[in-house]
Design a protein around this motif. Structure first.
Motif, PDB file in Angstrom:
ATOM      1  N   UNK A 281       8.996  25.173 -12.500  1.00  0.00           N
ATOM      2  CA  UNK A 281       9.610  24.685 -11.265  1.00  0.00           C
ATOM      3  C   UNK A 281       8.808  25.129 -10.044  1.00  0.00           C
ATOM      4  N   UNK A 282       8.201  26.311 -10.111  1.00  0.00           N
ATOM      5  CA  UNK A 282       7.355  26.745  -8.999  1.00  0.00           C
ATOM      6  C   UNK A 282       6.149  25.822  -8.863  1.00  0.00           C
ATOM      7  N   UNK A 283       5.571  25.413  -9.985  1.00  0.00           N
ATOM      8  CA  UNK A 283       4.438  24.475  -9.942  1.00  0.00           C
ATOM      9  C   UNK A 283       4.866  23.130  -9.356  1.00  0.00           C
ATOM     10  N   UNK A 284       6.052  22.656  -9.743  1.00  0.00           N
ATOM     11  CA  UNK A 284       6.547  21.391  -9.189  1.00  0.00           C
ATOM     12  C   UNK A 284       6.793  21.526  -7.685  1.00  0.00           C
ATOM     13  N   UNK A 285       7.313  22.672  -7.260  1.00  0.00           N
ATOM     14  CA  UNK A 285       7.552  22.900  -5.828  1.00  0.00           C
ATOM     15  C   UNK A 285       6.240  22.886  -5.047  1.00  0.00           C
ATOM     16  N   UNK A 286       5.204  23.497  -5.609  1.00  0.00           N
ATOM     17  CA  UNK A 286       3.891  23.446  -4.957  1.00  0.00           C
ATOM     18  C   UNK A 286       3.381  22.006  -4.886  1.00  0.00           C
ATOM     19  N   UNK A 287       3.599  21.244  -5.982  1.00  0.00           N
ATOM     20  CA  UNK A 287       3.203  19.838  -5.958  1.00  0.00           C
ATOM     21  C   UNK A 287       3.946  19.039  -4.897  1.00  0.00           C
ATOM     22  N   UNK A 288       5.250  19.304  -4.749  1.00  0.00           N
ATOM     23  CA  UNK A 288       6.025  18.651  -3.698  1.00  0.00           C
ATOM     24  C   UNK A 288       5.445  18.964  -2.317  1.00  0.00           C
ATOM     25  N   UNK A 289       5.132  20.236  -2.103  1.00  0.00           N
ATOM     26  CA  UNK A 289       4.628  20.643  -0.791  1.00  0.00           C
ATOM     27  C   UNK A 289       3.297  19.980  -0.481  1.00  0.00           C
ATOM     28  N   UNK A 290       2.393  19.982  -1.446  1.00  0.00           N
ATOM     29  CA  UNK A 290       1.090  19.346  -1.231  1.00  0.00           C
ATOM     30  C   UNK A 290       1.259  17.837  -1.003  1.00  0.00           C
ATOM     31  N   UNK A 291       2.142  17.214  -1.760  1.00  0.00           N
ATOM     32  CA  UNK A 291       2.376  15.780  -1.611  1.00  0.00           C
ATOM     33  C   UNK A 291       2.911  15.444  -0.224  1.00  0.00           C
ATOM     34  N   UNK A 292       3.835  16.236   0.267  1.00  0.00           N
ATOM     35  CA  UNK A 292       4.400  15.973   1.596  1.00  0.00           C
ATOM     36  C   UNK A 292       3.373  16.202   2.693  1.00  0.00           C
ATOM     37  N   UNK A 293       2.493  17.181   2.512  1.00  0.00           N
ATOM     38  CA  UNK A 293       1.439  17.387   3.501  1.00  0.00           C
ATOM     39  C   UNK A 293       0.468  16.210   3.516  1.00  0.00           C
ATOM     40  N   UNK A 294       0.200  15.644   2.361  1.00  0.00           N
ATOM     41  CA  UNK A 294      -0.732  14.519   2.298  1.00  0.00           C
ATOM     42  C   UNK A 294      -0.149  13.245   2.902  1.00  0.00           C
ATOM     43  N   UNK A 295       1.153  13.064   2.808  1.00  0.00           N
ATOM     44  CA  UNK A 295       1.763  11.821   3.301  1.00  0.00           C
ATOM     45  C   UNK A 295       2.321  11.974   4.709  1.00  0.00           C
ATOM     46  N   UNK A 296       2.145  13.148   5.311  1.00  0.00           N
ATOM     47  CA  UNK A 296       2.738  13.365   6.639  1.00  0.00           C
ATOM     48  C   UNK A 296       2.162  12.410   7.678  1.00  0.00           C
ATOM     49  N   UNK A 297       0.894  12.023   7.523  1.00  0.00           N
ATOM     50  CA  UNK A 297       0.281  11.105   8.488  1.00  0.00           C
ATOM     51  C   UNK A 297       0.643   9.650   8.217  1.00  0.00           C
TER      52      UNK A 297
ATOM     53  N   UNK B 164       0.827  -1.205   0.000  1.00  0.00           N
ATOM     54  CA  UNK B 164       0.000   0.000   0.000  1.00  0.00           C
ATOM     55  C   UNK B 164       0.863   1.259   0.000  1.00  0.00           C
ATOM     56  N   UNK B 165       2.029   1.204   0.654  1.00  0.00           N
ATOM     57  CA  UNK B 165       2.918   2.371   0.684  1.00  0.00           C
ATOM     58  C   UNK B 165       3.687   2.521  -0.631  1.00  0.00           C
ATOM     59  N   UNK B 166       3.981   1.404  -1.283  1.00  0.00           N
ATOM     60  CA  UNK B 166       4.633   1.490  -2.590  1.00  0.00           C
ATOM     61  C   UNK B 166       3.725   2.192  -3.590  1.00  0.00           C
ATOM     62  N   UNK B 167       2.433   1.863  -3.539  1.00  0.00           N
ATOM     63  CA  UNK B 167       1.480   2.460  -4.481  1.00  0.00           C
ATOM     64  C   UNK B 167       1.193   3.922  -4.133  1.00  0.00           C
ATOM     65  N   UNK B 168       1.060   4.235  -2.852  1.00  0.00           N
ATOM     66  CA  UNK B 168       0.632   5.584  -2.465  1.00  0.00           C
ATOM     67  C   UNK B 168       1.779   6.541  -2.186  1.00  0.00           C
ATOM     68  N   UNK B 169       2.999   6.034  -1.950  1.00  0.00           N
ATOM     69  CA  UNK B 169       4.117   6.923  -1.600  1.00  0.00           C
ATOM     70  C   UNK B 169       5.271   6.847  -2.591  1.00  0.00           C
ATOM     71  N   UNK B 170       5.812   5.659  -2.793  1.00  0.00           N
ATOM     72  CA  UNK B 170       7.054   5.529  -3.546  1.00  0.00           C
ATOM     73  C   UNK B 170       6.860   5.863  -5.025  1.00  0.00           C
ATOM     74  N   UNK B 171       5.847   5.278  -5.647  1.00  0.00           N
ATOM     75  CA  UNK B 171       5.634   5.533  -7.080  1.00  0.00           C
ATOM     76  C   UNK B 171       5.308   6.999  -7.344  1.00  0.00           C
ATOM     77  N   UNK B 172       4.399   7.662  -6.599  1.00  0.00           N
ATOM     78  CA  UNK B 172       4.186   9.102  -6.831  1.00  0.00           C
ATOM     79  C   UNK B 172       5.428   9.948  -6.579  1.00  0.00           C
ATOM     80  N   UNK B 173       6.249   9.579  -5.586  1.00  0.00           N
ATOM     81  CA  UNK B 173       7.459  10.365  -5.330  1.00  0.00           C
ATOM     82  C   UNK B 173       8.444  10.254  -6.489  1.00  0.00           C
ATOM     83  N   UNK B 174       8.568   9.062  -7.075  1.00  0.00           N
ATOM     84  CA  UNK B 174       9.455   8.892  -8.227  1.00  0.00           C
ATOM     85  C   UNK B 174       8.929   9.667  -9.432  1.00  0.00           C
TER      86      UNK B 174
END
Length: 442
Positions: free
Chosen positions: A275-291, A242-252
């Protein structure tokens, strides 16, 4: 003799009398059980260890069945498990001859009425939650069997570096809190080989799977004496799919998108927007996976380290692009200002003298009257203009060389950043694949 009229009623009277006797007379087995219980507990003293010879130790046999892993709290370093706990010991004061009590070989007695060993779990950090089971089984030889389910919250050193391919090894240590090994000794109820790989009782449908339950026996030496100790090592493994599908693959995928931004020309303003759009995507992604990513004050998960490194690369590349655009903008402004000054002419230095173009057109003076006087001044002005033009082109050439040098330097830095990003992404992928292989090999 009875009258002949009552003779037919005599069988009915016998049946009624036998029924009354059957109701009033207690069952023989129930009477024996009641008598046996009274006999066993009549002079029993639960405060005294149940041995006739005080120098002889009471051996308590232990066994543990892990039922389920309920929670793994990496932040507080706690493990919550559901286990079945079994204790067996001999009570020399609770034995009887079964032939004297209607062949009764086993009875149940209240746990509060008999002596019980003071066995505790050293790692427990919270109250044990277990149903109230007030009875134990006692057989005719004095062997007592005590079993109960426990929801146990224990302290455990949890390692989250390899998340989500982590394997945890938590121990449950049993020993007497008061009695030394001379009074209470511990032993295994089953063989260690049977306990190590016995997973029949484990509910194997959650996030964690049970690998093994190894056990060791040792003597704990302290100032208060020597205590018998049994340690069960519970080894569990996380299921990572479940973590490979929801975390690792999206991060790659996010890293690959960020790598694609390096193919946009460094001087293009759209690169900053991308690059600003990618940075926003990184931030949103990290907020979603923080839990979902476990938090620990001891170790940091490898996936969190790579997220931070990739975000640092992204911010560094974005800062470089911003500085490059700012540099090019300043260069263009200085060029326009220098061009305007060169084409304007040196009117302040000549005072009231007209511009050479105005002299040639004859706005203020007649070219015939001033013909001999205008020629030397016109040649000087032409020479001065030629010098300005030459100086302008030299300055432009120098600025172009300087700009080309800066652009070449920034392009080399951009290439170095791209190669470093590739190395990090490759190392990230190889590490995760290696951890997966090691996880699968266990």
């Amino acid at each position: 003799t009875l009258p002949s009229s009552m003779a037919p009623l005599w069988p009915l009277v016998l049946v009624a009398a036998s029924g009354i006797l059957a109701i009033d007379t207690p069952h023989p087995r129930s009477s024996a059980l009641h008598h046996l219980t009274e006999k066993l507990l009549q002079k029993y003293r639960k405060e005294v260890r149940p041995v006739h010879n005080g120098t002889q130790a009471t051996t308590v046999y232990l066994d543990v069945f892990v039922r389920a892993v309920l929670d793994v709290d990496a932040q507080n370093q706690k493990l919550t498990t559901s286990v079945w706990y079994h204790e067996v010991w001999d009570d020399e004061f609770l034995s009887w001859n079964s032939s004297m009590f209607d062949e009764i070989r086993e009875i149940s007695l209240p746990l509060s009425a008999i002596w019980a060993p003071d066995i505790i779990i050293n790692e427990f950090v919270d109250l044990e939650r277990s149903p109230d089971l007030p009875y134990v089984y006692v057989n005719s030889s004095g062997t007592i069997k005590h079993s109960k389910p426990i929801q146990l919250v224990s302290a455990c050193s949890l390692e989250t570096y390899a998340f989500p391919f982590d394997i945890q090894n938590c121990s449950l240590t049993f020993n007497s809190i008061l009695h030394t090994v001379e009074d209470v000794d511990l032993a295994f109820l089953r063989s260690r080989e049977d306990m190590t790989h016995d997973q029949k009782a484990f509910l194997n449908d959650g996030e964690w799977e049970l690998l093994s339950v190894s056990s060791t026996y040792n003597i704990l030496q302290s100032s208060a004496g020597d205590f018998a100790q049994i340690q069960f090592n519970v080894v569990i493994r996380r299921r990572p799919l479940v973590y490979v599908v929801s975390l690792l693959i999206p991060s790659i995928f996010l890293m690959l998108v960020d790598l694609g931004s390096f193919y946009i020309p460094p001087t293009c303003h759209a690169r900053i927007v991308f690059k600003t759009s990618v940075l926003v995507g990184y931030t949103v992604f990290r907020l979603n996976i923080s839990d979902e990513v476990p938090k620990s004050a001891v170790t940091t998960p490898l996936i969190g380290v790579f997220f931070t490194v990739c975000m640092a690369f992204l911010v560094l590349s974005l800062s470089k692009s911003i500085l490059l655009v700012k540099f090019l903008h300043d260069e263009q402004c200085s060029r326009r200002e220098w061009t305007f000054l060169c084409l304007r002419g040196d009117t302040d230095a000549e005072g009231s003298r007209m511009d050479p173009w105005a002299q040639l057109t004859g706005v203020t003076e007649s070219p015939i009257c001033q013909e001999h006087q205008a020629q030397p001044w016109t040649l000087r002005e032409v020479w001065s203009q030629l010098q300005r033009i030459s100086s302008y082109f030299q300055t432009q050439d120098q600025a172009d060389r300087q700009e080309a040098g800066w652009l070449a330097l920034l392009e080399r830095f951009d290439r170095l950043l791209f190669q470093s990003y590739l190395v990090v992404l490759g190392f990230y992928t190889i590490t995760l694949c290696s951890l997966w292989v090691l996880w699968s090999g266990l």
